[in-house]
Design an enzyme around this catalytic site. Structure first.
Site, PDB file in Angstrom:
ATOM      1  CE  LYS A 151     -44.475 -13.979 -57.616  1.00 21.94           C
ATOM      2  NZ  LYS A 151     -45.692 -14.185 -56.754  1.00 21.94           N
ATOM      3  CB  SER A 197     -45.806 -10.617 -57.195  1.00 23.06           C
ATOM      4  OG  SER A 197     -45.746 -11.495 -56.021  1.00 23.06           O
TER       5      SER A 197
HETATM    6  N1  GLN Z   1     -41.879 -12.152 -52.239  1.00 25.38           N
HETATM    7  C1  GLN Z   1     -43.564 -12.172 -51.706  1.00 25.38           C
HETATM    8  C2  GLN Z   1     -43.859 -13.415 -51.476  1.00 25.38           C
HETATM    9  O1  GLN Z   1     -43.405 -14.583 -51.975  1.00 25.38           O
HETATM   10  C3  GLN Z   1     -44.208 -11.984 -53.324  1.00 25.38           C
HETATM   11  C4  GLN Z   1     -45.478 -11.939 -53.050  1.00 25.38           C
HETATM   12  C5  GLN Z   1     -46.392 -10.761 -53.857  1.00 25.38           C
HETATM   13  O2  GLN Z   1     -45.810  -9.714 -54.109  1.00 25.38           O
HETATM   14  N2  GLN Z   1     -47.468 -11.058 -53.905  1.00 25.38           N
HETATM   15  O3  GLN Z   1     -44.580 -13.679 -50.362  1.00 25.38           O
END
Ligand code: GLN
Length: 308
Positions: free
Chosen positions: A67, A64
């Site tokens: 993002k 994440s």
């Molecule tokens: N790829 C992971 C998901 O979609 C990312 C989630 C995360 O890092 N919190 O579940």
């Protein structure tokens, strides 16, 4: 003020030995293969000094944390129209929660929960997954100054085979029009961006523009106002339903990922990356958070410190 190199070395030495390390994410099978014993840290200061310790040069799945970079890419392409698709409010819910989407007509609360990030990936993709992931990767390579950074295809494949919740979020948002393109293409971008592999050193370098008001090596990556806003979102939404607790303990804008990494920003001072794969129940690195808490206190790095 404490000596940076000595503080980082001390934190790395102690946390490498810690016994309570949290649980490695295994809902993405490929991530479940990583040992909880790792601990890495890297700090890049505004003066350009780099301090790296432990497993700070070992690549891990940024998940994440991607993002943040995808949001920058979307803002550079679409400007403030991004905010027509996603909000800027902490969710108070788990990163993969679907519950608010029905109550709020398919508009995700912020770009750092899964639903919001999938909507941002859709904006970048516009139906063309391969050029979108190429653009996100090119941006990260430029920010880190490192062309070797790449997608770990085994992790991307592993998540695409098991990402039922993310597929549910995407399909649900498609029904409201929050997602405009084909769901498969959007998810392909999202899974691949999450599967980008980087070390703490590479990640700390990639975060330099956020410590420097959007500037990198004399060039503007984004405007100072956008850099401030992204930092504000990282502080309020970067750790999902543990964002308040992270701000309370650390006091710095930061974004976590279920690979166990955290990118944190001390504006005007430092860009910091930590990695330890064991997670808290909310999905944030347990020892990574502890390391940032100790480092921030020792160095006086908090956005709430009047002397910073
Ligand atoms: N790829 C992971 C998901 O979609 C990312 C989630 C995360 O890092 N919190 O579940």
């Amino acid at each position: 003020m404490a000596d940076l190199a000595a503080t980082v070395a001390d934190i790395a030495a102690r946390l490498a030995q810690a016994s309570a390390r949290g649980r490695v994410a295994d809902y993405i099978p490929e991530l479940g293969r990583v040992s909880a014993d790792h601990f890495g840290i890297a700090v890049v200061t505004a003066a350009g000094e780099e301090v790296v310790a432990g497993d700070g040069d070992m690549a891990f799945s940024i998940q994440s944390i991607s993002k943040v970079f995808a949001l920058v890419e979307a803002l550079c392409r679409h400007g403030d129209a991004v905010w027509d698709r996603v909000g800027r409010e902490p969710s108070g819910s788990a990163f993969n929660s679907i519950i608010q989407l029905e109550l709020e007509q398919g508009r995700p609360r912020n770009p750092f929960i899964n639903a919001g990030a999938i909507a941002v990936s859709d904006l970048i993709a516009a139906g063309d997954a391969s050029s979108a992931i190429a653009a996100i990767l090119a941006r990260i390579r430029r920010l880190a100054g490192d062309v070797s950074i790449d997608v770990d295809t085994a992790v991307a494949w592993s998540e695409s085979q098991t990402g039922y919740r993310n597929a549910a979020l995407a399909n649900y948002m498609r029904s409201f029009g929050t997602i405009a393109g084909p769901v498969d293409a959007t998810l392909s971008v999202y899974f691949q961006q999450c599967a980008i592999a980087m070390s703490c050193r590479q990640l700390a370098r990639a975060g330099r523009f956020l410590m420097a008001g959007g500037m990198l090596d004399g060039a503007a990556i984004i405007s100072p106002e956008r850099a401030r806003r992204i930092n504000a979102l990282m502080l309020t939404c970067g750790h999902y339903d543990a964002s308040g607790d992270f701000a309370f303990r650390v006091g710095l804008p930061a974004k976590s990922g279920v690979g166990g990494g955290i990118l944190a920003v001390a504006p005007g001072r430092a860009s910091i990356a930590v990695w330890s794969p064991g997670l808290s129940p909310q999905g944030n690195s347990l020892l990574g958070t502890q390391a940032l808490e100790e480092l921030a206190h020792a160095m006086g790095w908090s956005v709430f410190n009047p002397e910073l």
